[in-house]
Design a protein around this motif. Structure first.
Motif, PDB file in Angstrom:
ATOM      1  N   PRO A  97       0.855  -1.180  -0.290  1.00 26.08           N
ATOM      2  CA  PRO A  97      -0.450  -0.031   0.173  1.00 26.08           C
ATOM      3  C   PRO A  97       0.598   1.066   0.040  1.00 26.08           C
ATOM      4  CG  PRO A  97      -0.203  -1.126   2.353  1.00 26.08           C
ATOM      5  CD  PRO A  97       1.126  -2.533   1.287  1.00 26.08           C
ATOM      6  N   PRO A  99       3.019   4.628  -1.522  1.00 25.13           N
ATOM      7  CA  PRO A  99       3.695   4.710  -2.795  1.00 25.13           C
ATOM      8  C   PRO A  99       4.753   4.518  -2.502  1.00 25.13           C
ATOM      9  CG  PRO A  99       2.860   6.686  -1.858  1.00 25.13           C
ATOM     10  CD  PRO A  99       1.840   5.572  -0.879  1.00 25.13           C
ATOM     11  N   ARG A 192      -2.918   0.726  -2.181  1.00 28.72           N
ATOM     12  CA  ARG A 192      -3.039   0.673  -3.956  1.00 28.72           C
ATOM     13  C   ARG A 192      -3.509   0.494  -4.386  1.00 28.72           C
ATOM     14  NH1 ARG A 192      -0.481  -2.669  -7.842  1.00 28.72           N
ATOM     15  NH2 ARG A 192      -0.227  -4.462  -5.837  1.00 28.72           N
ATOM     16  N   TRP A 198      -2.663   5.062  -6.725  1.00 32.69           N
ATOM     17  CA  TRP A 198      -2.805   4.928  -4.948  1.00 32.69           C
ATOM     18  C   TRP A 198      -4.046   5.650  -4.471  1.00 32.69           C
ATOM     19  CZ3 TRP A 198       1.904   4.457  -7.108  1.00 32.69           C
ATOM     20  CH2 TRP A 198       2.459   3.153  -6.635  1.00 32.69           C
TER      21      TRP A 198
END
Length: 219
Positions: A97, A99, A192, A198
């Motif tokens: 998740p 970034p 994500r 995201w």
């Protein structure tokens, strides 16, 4: 550097002027880029950092999603929601998740008005965000716009991370310390939702909406 010392960054709340800041604004850009060069060093577990109110908001994320989508569809945004299920479906989270560090294009979508007469769906244009990281932590900063979040991304599990931060308004040169003013605190789930896409889902934000969604894609 803690969240409170990060320079102005955030997303827009419609009642205070929306995303009215110019993307090319020299003052906002210089402040944001200075902040992005110095990411947060707070590595504590998010549960030890979050306020009681924010822990409650984060626990009720699914309830907020369902209510927000129901209002947005009733307000006439059903076609837009169905056209982008990855962004709007509450169960769209993928693995990994957080970034990676870099520059991003980011926009805020507000779903479900809190008060009668408010807009149930508002999608703002893209602005500039940045994710910065070092051995001590990961920060998310919104560089442009009339409201700019700055804060920390904390690992939660394989499909979601937690964002805790604050929002700076207008021409403010610094953000408040997290936890000092509940109306400035920002809490949400980072997920994500695509190969390079995201979102930051913020249940029950302080103003206007039932759910705010910040979409991030590489710049």
């Amino acid at each position: 550097m803690t969240v409170a010392r990060l320079a102005c960054a955030g997303f827009v709340l419609m009642a205070l002027g929306g995303c009215g800041g110019k993307d090319g604004s020299r003052s906002l850009r210089s402040v944001g880029e200075q902040a992005a060069a110095e990411p947060t060093t707070d590595t504590r577990d998010w549960r030890a950092v979050a306020t009681v109110a924010d822990r409650q908001r984060l626990r009720e994320w699914r309830t907020a999603w369902v209510a927000a989508l129901k209002k947005a569809r009733a307000g006439g945004a059903g076609v837009k929601i169905e056209a982008d299920p990855a962004l709007y479906a509450y169960d769209a989270a993928l693995t990994d998740p957080v970034p990676p560090a870099g520059d991003y294009r980011c926009r805020t979508v507000k779903l479900g008005a809190k008060a009668a007469g408010g807009l149930d769906y508002v999608a703002y244009p893209f602005f500039r965000c940045r994710v910065a990281s070092d051995e001590n932590g990961v920060s998310l900063i919104k560089l442009t716009g009339s409201q700019r979040i700055s804060g920390t991304i904390y690992f939660s599990d394989t499909s979601r991370a937690v964002f805790l931060g604050t929002v700076a308004l207008g021409d403010e040169r610094s953000a408040m310390r997290y936890g000092r003013d509940a109306t400035r605190d920002v809490a949400g789930w980072v997920e994500r939702i695509g190969p390079q896409r995201w979102r930051l889902a913020q249940p029950y934000p302080a103003f206007e909406s039932t759910m705010d969604v910040l979409e991030l894609v590489p710049a």
